[in-house]
Design a protein around this motif. Structure first.
Motif, PDB file in Angstrom:
ATOM      1  N   GLU A  83     -15.818  -4.306  -2.921  1.00 54.29           N
ATOM      2  CA  GLU A  83     -14.860  -3.309  -3.335  1.00 54.29           C
ATOM      3  C   GLU A  83     -13.557  -3.648  -3.689  1.00 54.29           C
ATOM      4  OE1 GLU A  83     -16.375  -0.750   0.622  1.00 54.29           O
ATOM      5  OE2 GLU A  83     -14.776  -2.346   0.743  1.00 54.29           O
ATOM      6  N   PHE A  84     -13.231  -3.069  -4.954  1.00 56.28           N
ATOM      7  CA  PHE A  84     -12.100  -3.206  -5.610  1.00 56.28           C
ATOM      8  C   PHE A  84     -10.811  -2.418  -4.818  1.00 56.28           C
ATOM      9  CE2 PHE A  84      -8.458  -3.242  -8.629  1.00 56.28           C
ATOM     10  CZ  PHE A  84      -8.653  -4.664  -9.245  1.00 56.28           C
ATOM     11  N   VAL A  85     -10.093  -3.092  -4.069  1.00 54.93           N
ATOM     12  CA  VAL A  85      -9.174  -2.211  -3.221  1.00 54.93           C
ATOM     13  C   VAL A  85      -7.597  -2.757  -3.363  1.00 54.93           C
ATOM     14  CG1 VAL A  85     -10.911  -1.794  -1.662  1.00 54.93           C
ATOM     15  CG2 VAL A  85      -9.723  -3.499  -1.345  1.00 54.93           C
ATOM     16  N   THR A  86      -6.926  -2.033  -2.869  1.00 58.12           N
ATOM     17  CA  THR A  86      -5.479  -2.786  -2.620  1.00 58.12           C
ATOM     18  C   THR A  86      -5.383  -3.256  -1.313  1.00 58.12           C
ATOM     19  OG1 THR A  86      -4.287  -1.189  -3.766  1.00 58.12           O
ATOM     20  CG2 THR A  86      -2.843  -2.223  -2.027  1.00 58.12           C
ATOM     21  N   MET A  87      -5.593  -4.838  -1.409  1.00 60.51           N
ATOM     22  CA  MET A  87      -5.600  -5.637  -0.146  1.00 60.51           C
ATOM     23  C   MET A  87      -4.261  -5.765   0.576  1.00 60.51           C
ATOM     24  SD  MET A  87      -7.873  -8.404  -2.015  1.00 60.51           S
ATOM     25  CE  MET A  87      -9.036  -9.100  -0.436  1.00 60.51           C
ATOM     26  N   ARG A  88      -3.223  -5.640   0.002  1.00 61.48           N
ATOM     27  CA  ARG A  88      -1.759  -5.638   0.781  1.00 61.48           C
ATOM     28  C   ARG A  88      -0.975  -4.946   0.179  1.00 61.48           C
ATOM     29  NH1 ARG A  88       1.770 -10.866   1.802  1.00 61.48           N
ATOM     30  NH2 ARG A  88       2.520 -10.240  -0.108  1.00 61.48           N
ATOM     31  N   GLU A  89      -0.153  -4.109   0.625  1.00 63.11           N
ATOM     32  CA  GLU A  89       0.989  -3.491  -0.103  1.00 63.11           C
ATOM     33  C   GLU A  89       2.055  -4.226  -0.548  1.00 63.11           C
ATOM     34  OE1 GLU A  89       0.842  -0.646  -1.517  1.00 63.11           O
ATOM     35  OE2 GLU A  89      -0.874   0.125  -0.696  1.00 63.11           O
ATOM     36  N   GLY A  90       2.900  -4.078  -1.363  1.00 62.77           N
ATOM     37  CA  GLY A  90       4.266  -4.963  -1.855  1.00 62.77           C
ATOM     38  C   GLY A  90       5.283  -4.079  -2.027  1.00 62.77           C
ATOM     39  N   ASP A  91       6.560  -4.876  -2.357  1.00 61.56           N
ATOM     40  CA  ASP A  91       7.796  -4.296  -2.407  1.00 61.56           C
ATOM     41  C   ASP A  91       8.669  -5.027  -3.616  1.00 61.56           C
ATOM     42  OD1 ASP A  91       8.362  -6.381  -1.104  1.00 61.56           O
ATOM     43  OD2 ASP A  91       9.401  -5.077   0.744  1.00 61.56           O
ATOM     44  N   ASN A  92       7.940  -5.905  -4.111  1.00 66.92           N
ATOM     45  CA  ASN A  92       8.832  -6.579  -5.325  1.00 66.92           C
ATOM     46  C   ASN A  92       8.112  -6.337  -6.515  1.00 66.92           C
ATOM     47  OD1 ASN A  92       6.533  -8.509  -5.429  1.00 66.92           O
ATOM     48  ND2 ASN A  92       7.854 -10.078  -4.492  1.00 66.92           N
ATOM     49  N   GLU A  93       8.672  -7.148  -7.705  1.00 66.60           N
ATOM     50  CA  GLU A  93       8.139  -6.800  -9.144  1.00 66.60           C
ATOM     51  C   GLU A  93       6.555  -7.393  -9.415  1.00 66.60           C
ATOM     52  OE1 GLU A  93      10.585 -10.846  -9.485  1.00 66.60           O
ATOM     53  OE2 GLU A  93      10.368  -8.962  -8.068  1.00 66.60           O
ATOM     54  N   PHE A  94       6.129  -7.952  -8.433  1.00 66.95           N
ATOM     55  CA  PHE A  94       4.835  -8.793  -8.976  1.00 66.95           C
ATOM     56  C   PHE A  94       3.459  -7.953  -8.185  1.00 66.95           C
ATOM     57  CE2 PHE A  94       7.679 -12.450  -9.019  1.00 66.95           C
ATOM     58  CZ  PHE A  94       7.619 -12.865 -10.441  1.00 66.95           C
ATOM     59  N   ILE A  95       2.318  -8.056  -8.969  1.00 70.16           N
ATOM     60  CA  ILE A  95       1.062  -7.802  -8.353  1.00 70.16           C
ATOM     61  C   ILE A  95       0.340  -9.034  -8.610  1.00 70.16           C
ATOM     62  CG2 ILE A  95      -0.827  -6.517  -8.813  1.00 70.16           C
ATOM     63  CD1 ILE A  95       0.712  -4.092  -9.837  1.00 70.16           C
ATOM     64  N   VAL A  96      -0.228  -9.336  -7.451  1.00 66.98           N
ATOM     65  CA  VAL A  96      -1.256 -10.533  -7.425  1.00 66.98           C
ATOM     66  C   VAL A  96      -2.710 -10.040  -7.420  1.00 66.98           C
ATOM     67  CG1 VAL A  96      -2.150 -12.395  -6.097  1.00 66.98           C
ATOM     68  CG2 VAL A  96       0.370 -12.084  -6.150  1.00 66.98           C
TER      69      VAL A  96
END
Length: 226
Positions: A83-96
């Protein structure tokens, strides 16, 4: 002989660049899980494990991000259920973007959050069954119309390799290395002074000049293996 060596370097770099976007390729069957022990030259055994959990996917994906930024990165991608999901939320300028466990080899990437609309558009078009050329042409047309935008100077870091085993202590994937992309939409060799082909490993060059995907490619030398 020098011409032959240069040709091999050039071919390797092109293959490396063209394999960076695993979000726009079809799913394949995952490889079997396994754990192996590798004996290093200094006599210390290193336990290598298969990337077979969501936690391992996140940990190895974060290796694509700058070390000082990893704790705040948002992580997205295919989980072990496919499943394509958000695996972890973040709070900076990067998406992994985590490795797709249903494809051969390993490839994770880290990019500036301002690139997400462009990346997401590619994923959506792929989900519609569009070919690579159709995706390229569609996004270029949308860039020209202003519907999409790649901010000049936005970056993409790709951490990739042929193996899918990792060190659970360090999260490093066996044999994987980083390469970097700096996007400069519509840039040319003349406007930047950069060559259109790589002159050597670790040297910057301009790929896709004059197009919406024009970018500086930097493929570092492989790390020294102990």
């Amino acid at each position: 002989m020098k011409r032959i060596i240069t040709a091999f370097v050039f071919t390797g770099l092109l293959i490396s660049c063209n394999s960076s976007d695993k979000t726009e390729t079809s799913l394949q069957e995952p490889s079997a899980a396994e754990t192996v022990t590798e004996s290093t030259s200094n006599g210390i055994d290193k336990q290598l494990k298969a990337i077979d959990t969501d936690e391992a996917l996140i940990a190895t994906a974060l290796m694509a991000a700058p070390e000082e930024s990893r704790s705040g990165c948002k992580v997205i991608g295919y989980n072990m259920k496919g499943e394509f999901v958000t695996m972890r939320e973040g709070d900076n300028e990067f998406i992994v973007l985590a490795d797709n466990p249903n494809q051969e080899g390993f490839s994770a990437s880290c990019y500036h959050k301002d690139l997400e609309p462009f990346m997401a558009r590619g994923r959506a078009l792929r989900a519609e069954g569009k070919s690579a050329k159709e995706i390229y042409d569609t996004r270029e047309a949308e860039m020209k119309s202003g519907q999409l935008n790649i901010p000049t100077g936005s970056t993409l870091h790709v951490y990739s390799g042929a193996n899918t085993l990792y060190d659970s202590e360090t999260s490093k994937v066996e044999g994987a290395q980083l390469r970097y992309v700096v996007y400069l939409p519509w840039a040319t060799s003349e406007s930047t002074g950069l060559p259109k082909v790589p002159t050597a490993s670790n040297h910057p060059w301009l790929m896709n000049p004059g197009t919406h995907r024009a970018h500086i490619m930097i493929s570092p030398l492989a790390e020294n293996r102990e």
